[in-house]
Enzyme design. Structure first.
Site, mmCIF file in Angstrom:
data_model
loop_
_atom_site.group_PDB
_atom_site.id
_atom_site.type_symbol
_atom_site.label_atom_id
_atom_site.label_comp_id
_atom_site.label_asym_id
_atom_site.label_seq_id
_atom_site.Cartn_x
_atom_site.Cartn_y
_atom_site.Cartn_z
ATOM 1 N N SER A 196 0.836 -1.191 0.000
ATOM 2 C CA SER A 196 0.000 0.000 0.000
ATOM 3 C C SER A 196 0.869 1.238 0.000
ATOM 4 C CB SER A 196 -0.906 0.014 1.232
ATOM 5 O OG SER A 196 -1.555 1.270 1.362
ATOM 6 N N LYS A 197 0.458 2.240 -0.758
ATOM 7 C CA LYS A 197 1.206 3.498 -0.795
ATOM 8 C C LYS A 197 1.185 4.184 0.564
ATOM 9 C CE LYS A 197 0.569 4.316 -5.738
ATOM 10 N NZ LYS A 197 0.045 5.207 -6.781
ATOM 11 N N ARG A 198 0.219 3.796 1.405
ATOM 12 C CA ARG A 198 0.166 4.378 2.750
ATOM 13 C C ARG A 198 1.353 3.913 3.598
ATOM 14 N NH1 ARG A 198 -5.197 2.623 2.048
ATOM 15 N NH2 ARG A 198 -6.672 4.293 1.614
#
Length: 542
Positions: free
Chosen positions: A291-293
């Site tokens: 996830s880019k998070r």
């Protein structure tokens, strides 16, 4: 090992996101491996969109394209796909190109390189896409669509009410040429859609084998030219791959279900398509999606942290794809020599973050073993020291190459990043620790007498004698003369005097790294503290 049929039987229908989309798949046949062996004049491309930073999945796709090209003496091309104008991020293109240079993936052609197939930014090729769109319309393979956003939204809501996948109903396919001409003359907003074929033909993917996606059964006719005059990915990538003579398309697995659609476009134009190889997804060690998070999936994160590009490249290729032995530490040159697309497996590649640390330490040690690398590492560490502790060390002997080299030689293999050496654990290497009489006294009440003995023993040693082994012997001798102080307590006290910490490397290692002069200086400072503390107490008693 790959058998005579190109691999073991793997069913793509087991992957949930494809099983419901009419995607069919069989074993990877011998034709795949033979196609790789017989390919000539290889041209591949990495085609990122400048909508953000380069993530690990994109870096791996670029790497595999680069490896495949170089392994076959072919060309590696960079093409910027910037036709989605609403998602462009200023500076992204420059950042993408800089990260590829950092990784050593220099293109043979691209926006910053000359080449006879340019321009290499899609926004500079819009006139080509318009010509090709008109060609499809004249061939009867595409049509104008005048459906309003309101009508399309109603279709989506109706599909949601029926719990169906939203799809365009191809309504404007039925418009006559006269009706289309009238609406165009009236300036009615429109897009251009491509007519999907029924009963899509199967194709052979070089990773996933024989695959078929009956796209017309689950999707409406796709938009290929948007209302703003820019093409969609489906049209632009097909047109560019053909005109740039791309021989092999290596891209992420997420595009596998769109390949049938792209092959229909090739047939509509009467063009021979390239060969396709879809690369499996990168996932976390537990199988969850990156996830880019997370923040740490972007390539520039690793660069800023101080990871070497070779370590990061090893990390993203470690997960069972492309090489006979996945545990081997490789340089980029090694990767080119050993890479085989036939060894890329279908299952998702699980990132083992612990391996990144191992690869970093190994590549750092290798780099330190070269004259150029040693010079580079010393300079980088010096900059980190000044950055962390300011200019107070300007002109200090700790900034000299000789001392920094000694620190690196002593600690090499025991740290991962150069920044580890300026962390609080190793602050003692670059400056006197802050210690107090109270802290020393809590370790042992014999601190003063023991420190004097240690100082005398070390002072009597010659510079040549001040080695790890000889210092260790001297410290054991001191321990024998002070039976009231256990050896472990002696080491704890000396480590604290030298570093201000009670855990860390061995005391002998600390001393030989700091050097005889600095070690004696720190012992004297501790003795001065103890003497001043004693005088203060005597004064208070009076």
């Amino acid at each position: 090992m790959i058998n005579s049929f190109g691999g073991t039987m793997r069913l793509l229908l087991k992957i949930p996101q494809y099983s419901s989309l009419g995607l069919h798949h069989s074993v990877r046949g011998v034709c795949c491996s033979r196609a790789l062996l017989s390919c000539s004049d290889v041209r591949v491309r990495f085609a990122p969109s400048p909508t953000g930073m380069l993530h690990l999945g994109g870096l791996r796709t670029a790497l595999y394209n680069y490896l495949f090209a170089k392994a076959h003496n072919g060309s590696f091309i960079i093409r910027i796909e910037d036709t989605d104008r609403t998602r462009l991020v200023p500076g992204s293109e420059e950042s993408l190109e800089e990260m590829l240079r950092w990784a050593g993936l220099e293109p043979d052609e691209g926006p910053t390189k000359s080449g006879k197939f340019g321009p290499y930014r899609q926004s500079e090729r819009v006139h080509i896409y318009k010509e090709k769109t008109q060609e499809l319309i004249e061939r009867g393979s595409a049509y104008y669509c005048f459906c309003t956003p309101h009508r399309l939204e109603l279709l989506r809501k109706e599909a949601a009410r029926r719990k169906e996948v939203p799809r365009y109903d191809n309504r404007c396919r039925q418009l006559s040429q006269e009706e289309c001409r009238r609406r165009l003359e009236d300036g009615v907003p429109h897009v251009v859609r491509f007519k999907l074929e029924e009963n899509a033909q199967p194709f052979t993917d070089l990773v996933f084998g024989i695959t078929r996606h009956d796209v017309a059964s689950v999707e409406g006719d796709p938009v290929i030219m948007k209302g703003d005059g820019f093409p969609t990915y489906h049209l632009a990538n097909v047109v560019d791959d053909h005109l740039m003579q791309i021989s092999h398309v290596l891209r992420g697995q997420e595009w596998l279900i769109s390949t049938g659609k792209h092959l229909m476009l090739y047939r509509a134009f009467g063009w021979t398509p390239p060969q396709f190889a879809h690369l499996p997804l990168l996932v976390n060690k537990d199988g969850t999606k990156l996830s880019k998070r997370q923040g740490d999936i972007f390539a520039n994160h690793f660069r800023e942290k101080g990871y070497l590009p070779q370590a990061v490249l090893n990390f993203i290729t470690f997960c069972g794809a492309g090489f006979h032995d996945n545990r081997k530490v490789r340089t980029l040159e090694d990767m080119v020599a050993e890479f085989s697309l036939a060894r890329v497996v279908e299952h998702p590649a699980r990132l083992d973050w612990d391996r990144l640390q191992e690869f970093q330490r190994e590549h750092l040690a290798r780099l330190f073993g070269t004259h150029h690398g040693q010079t580079q590492i010393v300079q980088n560490l010096r900059e980190l020291i000044v950055q962390q502790y300011g200019e107070r060390f300007s002109g200090s002997s700790i900034l000299l190459d000789e001392y920094i080299l000694k620190v690196l030689e002593t600690r090499m293999g025991h740290f991962t990043l150069l920044s580890d050496l300026v962390s609080p654990d190793f602050q003692y290497l670059w400056g006197q620790p802050d210690i107090t009489v109270q802290e020393l006294s809590m370790i042992t009440c014999h601190a003063s007498s023991v420190l004097r003995t240690v100082h005398k023993a070390l002072q009597d040693m010659s510079t040549n004698q001040f080695t790890l082994e000889e210092v260790g012997i001297k410290l054991r001798d001191v321990s024998k003369t002070h039976k009231a102080v256990k050896y472990s307590t002696l080491m704890k006290m000396l480590r604290f005097v030298l570093s201000g910490r009670q855990v860390g490397p061995s005391v002998a290692e600390m001393m030989t790294t700091l050097g005889q002069t600095e070690t004696l200086k720190r012992l004297i400072n501790a003795l001065s503290l103890l003497d001043n503390g004693t005088k203060t107490k005597d004064t208070e008693r009076r």
